[in-house]
Scaffold this active site. Sequence first.
Site, PDB file in Angstrom:
ATOM      1  N   SER A 109      27.185   5.667  12.934  1.00 45.02           N
ATOM      2  CA  SER A 109      26.122   4.897  13.563  1.00 45.02           C
ATOM      3  C   SER A 109      24.781   5.622  13.544  1.00 45.02           C
ATOM      4  O   SER A 109      24.708   6.848  13.489  1.00 45.02           O
ATOM      5  CB  SER A 109      26.499   4.592  15.016  1.00 45.02           C
ATOM      6  OG  SER A 109      26.792   5.785  15.718  1.00 45.02           O
ATOM      7  N   GLN A 111      22.228   7.145  15.573  1.00 43.55           N
ATOM      8  CA  GLN A 111      22.536   7.716  16.880  1.00 43.55           C
ATOM      9  C   GLN A 111      21.637   8.896  17.200  1.00 43.55           C
ATOM     10  O   GLN A 111      20.929   9.415  16.349  1.00 43.55           O
ATOM     11  CB  GLN A 111      23.994   8.182  16.918  1.00 43.55           C
ATOM     12  CG  GLN A 111      24.318   9.272  15.906  1.00 43.55           C
ATOM     13  CD  GLN A 111      25.792   9.637  15.891  1.00 43.55           C
ATOM     14  OE1 GLN A 111      26.190  10.631  16.489  1.00 43.55           O
ATOM     15  NE2 GLN A 111      26.600   8.820  15.206  1.00 43.55           N
ATOM     16  N   HIS A 113      21.740  12.317  20.406  1.00 42.97           N
ATOM     17  CA  HIS A 113      22.491  12.942  21.491  1.00 42.97           C
ATOM     18  C   HIS A 113      21.508  13.350  22.579  1.00 42.97           C
ATOM     19  O   HIS A 113      20.400  13.812  22.293  1.00 42.97           O
ATOM     20  CB  HIS A 113      23.266  14.160  20.979  1.00 42.97           C
ATOM     21  CG  HIS A 113      24.151  13.852  19.815  1.00 42.97           C
ATOM     22  ND1 HIS A 113      25.164  12.922  19.886  1.00 42.97           N
ATOM     23  CD2 HIS A 113      24.154  14.312  18.540  1.00 42.97           C
ATOM     24  CE1 HIS A 113      25.771  12.833  18.705  1.00 42.97           C
ATOM     25  NE2 HIS A 113      25.176  13.671  17.876  1.00 42.97           N
ATOM     26  N   LYS A 136      24.323  17.856  23.287  1.00 43.30           N
ATOM     27  CA  LYS A 136      25.143  17.948  22.082  1.00 43.30           C
ATOM     28  C   LYS A 136      24.302  18.239  20.837  1.00 43.30           C
ATOM     29  O   LYS A 136      24.310  17.458  19.890  1.00 43.30           O
ATOM     30  CB  LYS A 136      25.941  16.650  21.896  1.00 43.30           C
ATOM     31  CG  LYS A 136      27.044  16.739  20.841  1.00 43.30           C
ATOM     32  CD  LYS A 136      27.632  15.363  20.591  1.00 43.30           C
ATOM     33  CE  LYS A 136      28.648  15.415  19.457  1.00 43.30           C
ATOM     34  NZ  LYS A 136      29.106  14.071  19.047  1.00 43.30           N
ATOM     35  N   GLU A 138      23.845  19.747  17.257  1.00 41.58           N
ATOM     36  CA  GLU A 138      24.939  19.914  16.299  1.00 41.58           C
ATOM     37  C   GLU A 138      24.433  20.348  14.931  1.00 41.58           C
ATOM     38  O   GLU A 138      23.293  20.086  14.551  1.00 41.58           O
ATOM     39  CB  GLU A 138      25.750  18.622  16.177  1.00 41.58           C
ATOM     40  CG  GLU A 138      24.977  17.448  15.620  1.00 41.58           C
ATOM     41  CD  GLU A 138      25.781  16.147  15.666  1.00 41.58           C
ATOM     42  OE1 GLU A 138      26.614  15.986  16.575  1.00 41.58           O
ATOM     43  OE2 GLU A 138      25.543  15.287  14.801  1.00 41.58           O
ATOM     44  N   HIS A 280      19.812  10.252  13.767  1.00 39.27           N
ATOM     45  CA  HIS A 280      20.505  10.589  12.531  1.00 39.27           C
ATOM     46  C   HIS A 280      21.690   9.657  12.311  1.00 39.27           C
ATOM     47  O   HIS A 280      22.121   8.946  13.222  1.00 39.27           O
ATOM     48  CB  HIS A 280      20.992  12.045  12.540  1.00 39.27           C
ATOM     49  CG  HIS A 280      21.934  12.376  13.663  1.00 39.27           C
ATOM     50  ND1 HIS A 280      21.495  12.617  14.949  1.00 39.27           N
ATOM     51  CD2 HIS A 280      23.283  12.514  13.707  1.00 39.27           C
ATOM     52  CE1 HIS A 280      22.526  12.893  15.727  1.00 39.27           C
ATOM     53  NE2 HIS A 280      23.622  12.832  14.996  1.00 39.27           N
ATOM     54  N   ARG A 299      24.068   5.217  20.723  1.00 46.95           N
ATOM     55  CA  ARG A 299      24.061   4.494  19.448  1.00 46.95           C
ATOM     56  C   ARG A 299      23.097   3.314  19.480  1.00 46.95           C
ATOM     57  O   ARG A 299      22.860   2.727  20.529  1.00 46.95           O
ATOM     58  CB  ARG A 299      25.471   3.984  19.120  1.00 46.95           C
ATOM     59  CG  ARG A 299      26.536   5.076  19.023  1.00 46.95           C
ATOM     60  CD  ARG A 299      27.902   4.480  18.755  1.00 46.95           C
ATOM     61  NE  ARG A 299      28.918   5.520  18.607  1.00 46.95           N
ATOM     62  CZ  ARG A 299      29.596   6.040  19.603  1.00 46.95           C
ATOM     63  NH1 ARG A 299      29.374   5.621  20.848  1.00 46.95           N
ATOM     64  NH2 ARG A 299      30.495   6.972  19.403  1.00 46.95           N
ATOM     65  N   LYS A 305      30.436  -0.430  18.017  1.00 47.29           N
ATOM     66  CA  LYS A 305      30.525   0.090  19.384  1.00 47.29           C
ATOM     67  C   LYS A 305      29.280  -0.285  20.186  1.00 47.29           C
ATOM     68  O   LYS A 305      28.324  -0.865  19.657  1.00 47.29           O
ATOM     69  CB  LYS A 305      30.717   1.611  19.352  1.00 47.29           C
ATOM     70  CG  LYS A 305      32.008   2.058  18.705  1.00 47.29           C
ATOM     71  CD  LYS A 305      32.143   3.575  18.728  1.00 47.29           C
ATOM     72  CE  LYS A 305      33.444   4.029  18.082  1.00 47.29           C
ATOM     73  NZ  LYS A 305      33.578   5.507  18.091  1.00 47.29           N
TER      74      LYS A 305
END
Length: 425
Positions: A109, A111, A113, A136, A138, A280, A299, A305
């Site tokens: 998706s 999205q 964080h 989060k 990453e 991203h 998202r 979702k």
Amino acid sequence: MSTPPVFKIIPTTQKYDWGKIGNSSKVAQFASASKIPGFTLEESAPYAELWMGTHPKSPSHVLESNVILSEHLAAHPELIGKHVAGRFDASNGNLPFLFKVLAIEKALSIQTHPDKQTAEVLFAQQPDIYKDDNHKPEMALALTPFAALCGFLPLPKIATYLRTTRELAALIPPSITTEFLVNASSTTPTGPVEKVALKNLFAALMTADEAAVKTQLDLLVARYKAGGTQVEGESQDIVELVIRLDSQFPGDIGIFCAFLLNYVHLKPGEAIFLGAGEPHAYISGDIMECMANSDNVIRAGLTPKLRDIPNLVSGLTYEAAEPSKHVVDPAPFRASATSTLYDPPIPEFSVVQVVLGAGSTETHPTVAGPSIAIVTDGAGSVKWTGAPNGLEIGQGEVFFIGADTEISFSSPSGLTVYRAFVEAN
């Protein structure tokens, strides 16, 4: 009771619909090769993620005892180390990072964080959706050729698309387009005024009328499939991306993010980092992924979702830059010729890639914090003081390394290991 500082752990697998199918997935390959207890390969199932860590959603276990890893670490705090335990509140045995393998067949998706403060608010307000109160950030490290959307394009490039890609422009109110185009030529492209203009543009796109989105997307895809004239900025890369995403998520507004976000291709061994609030979407490939110990995702597109567009729009940083902003440059790990360090600009984790040739050895000096490592290729052994025989390790096997433990790898035939670790300093 004392415990060995190095021991094997049992990771977990996740079947999400975007994962690679059956044994084409690195996740399935590693799970099969290492004989994860209870794992049976289903050739038609999508194997998306392999989790290695202490996140309560899907925690790893100690292989020998089947005890949950966090419980074992809480009982043996020396394995985490007092400095890491103090800085990251890891006294309960939870590691500050989560290590994963991802195998991506279908795009993830659009999205972002949340940062720590936002995560705490979202967790308090919607604990059924946002499962923890941690941020989060990453890093994605390519195992195979990997493609992703990451971060906003430089503003002049977005402006070019707005001027020339009529299907995109049709979805944005003229006043917002005008405001953006005026500010896109500013000499301070990420200043406060420019960020507001970008935010308004992105919000307008993500909240565009669904019928209008479908109409314009149908026109765009038809133009691309007919081999129509590509306008300025519309590279063959973007054409193929739009067609690919439309085949996976027909009619989805997230497809238009191809004109707002950087589209990057990584070769094996290359890495990118996404901080909190950076949009991203991973498109394809197999990667090692390391992140702060969280599963929070906001998202807004390319997903069946829940889409939380208000929180995504409000939580982005609206930094616009070339994709090089996100690249993590590798460096030798402590002067080693065979170990490469990927060190993103956050304290929760770093990752080392170890590549040994046949008959080679490699020693890692002590690290003042815990590590989790996985063998992605080959076989060999890992040894440490007091364990002359060490552990035999092979493809897909995952092992924990306690704080302040010097280790050495060796292999008669070749070995590749990825090691995630944290140090308090």
